[in-house]
Design a protein around this motif. Structure first.
Motif, PDB file in Angstrom:
ATOM      1  N   PHE A   1      48.498  34.083  35.077  1.00 13.74           N
ATOM      2  CA  PHE A   1      48.144  35.486  35.289  1.00 13.74           C
ATOM      3  C   PHE A   1      48.658  36.311  34.114  1.00 13.74           C
ATOM      4  O   PHE A   1      49.530  35.869  33.356  1.00 13.74           O
ATOM      5  CB  PHE A   1      48.726  36.002  36.611  1.00 13.74           C
TER       6      PHE A   1
ATOM      7  N   THR B   1      40.507  36.793  34.480  1.00 15.11           N
ATOM      8  CA  THR B   1      41.881  36.316  34.626  1.00 15.11           C
ATOM      9  C   THR B   1      42.582  37.125  35.704  1.00 15.11           C
ATOM     10  O   THR B   1      42.291  38.305  35.892  1.00 15.11           O
ATOM     11  CB  THR B   1      42.629  36.511  33.283  1.00 15.11           C
ATOM     12  N   ILE B   2      43.515  36.514  36.393  1.00 14.91           N
ATOM     13  CA  ILE B   2      44.295  37.234  37.400  1.00 14.91           C
ATOM     14  C   ILE B   2      45.154  38.284  36.696  1.00 14.91           C
ATOM     15  O   ILE B   2      45.899  37.981  35.757  1.00 14.91           O
ATOM     16  CB  ILE B   2      45.178  36.271  38.214  1.00 14.91           C
TER      17      ILE B   2
ATOM     18  N   ASP C   1      41.594  39.675  40.602  1.00  6.35           N
ATOM     19  CA  ASP C   1      40.921  38.722  39.711  1.00  6.35           C
ATOM     20  C   ASP C   1      39.430  38.993  39.542  1.00  6.35           C
ATOM     21  O   ASP C   1      38.681  38.153  39.058  1.00  6.35           O
ATOM     22  CB  ASP C   1      41.129  37.286  40.197  1.00  6.35           C
TER      23      ASP C   1
ATOM     24  N   TRP D   1      46.241  33.476  46.633  1.00  7.06           N
ATOM     25  CA  TRP D   1      46.340  33.149  45.213  1.00  7.06           C
ATOM     26  C   TRP D   1      46.701  31.696  44.899  1.00  7.06           C
ATOM     27  O   TRP D   1      46.442  31.240  43.807  1.00  7.06           O
ATOM     28  CB  TRP D   1      47.341  34.082  44.525  1.00  7.06           C
TER      29      TRP D   1
END
Length: 120
Positions: free
Chosen positions: A28, A2-3, A100, A117
């Motif tokens: 995020f 996950t970011i 990430d 992003w």
């Protein structure tokens, strides 16, 4: 992965960056960089992923950086010591820091941030 977004709530740049991500529908996890700084292990993973210079992780314009006189001390510190220092104080880290597992960005320049992003 996950970011992971490491920011500081009182930082207008961090707020602009997180708003852009939210408005663009990018999911995020937000980490308060002071209360929940990245661990030494995560910082090492970021460094390895970026193939960059560890000095780019430091917020060289920050008060804490100047207070600790890191400009003079960093050249004599090992990578391990620098990573440990960054992990102890999020205010030493350039922000926002977004990662990430494959890509890493520091700071917020809208075009670069968008290309990294949002335009994936």
């Amino acid at each position: 992965m996950t970011i992971q977004f490491f920011g500081y709530p009182k930082c207008s740049t961090c707020n602009m960056a997180s708003k852009l991500l939210r408005d663009s529908g990018v999911e995020f996890v937000y980490h308060h960089i002071v209360e929940d700084p990245p661990s030494k292990e995560l910082l090492k993973e970021m460094l390895d992923t970026s193939n960059g210079d560890l000095k780019t992780f430091f917020n060289t314009s920050g008060m804490k950086y100047r207070e600790l006189q890191l400009k003079d001390k960093l050249p004599t510190m090992s990578e391990e010591e620098q990573l440990a220092l960054l992990a102890t104080d999020g205010m030493l880290i350039k922000r926002p820091l977004v990662f990430d597992g494959k890509q890493l960005t520091f700071g917020f320049k809208e075009e670069h941030f968008t290309n990294s992003w949002i335009s994936k």
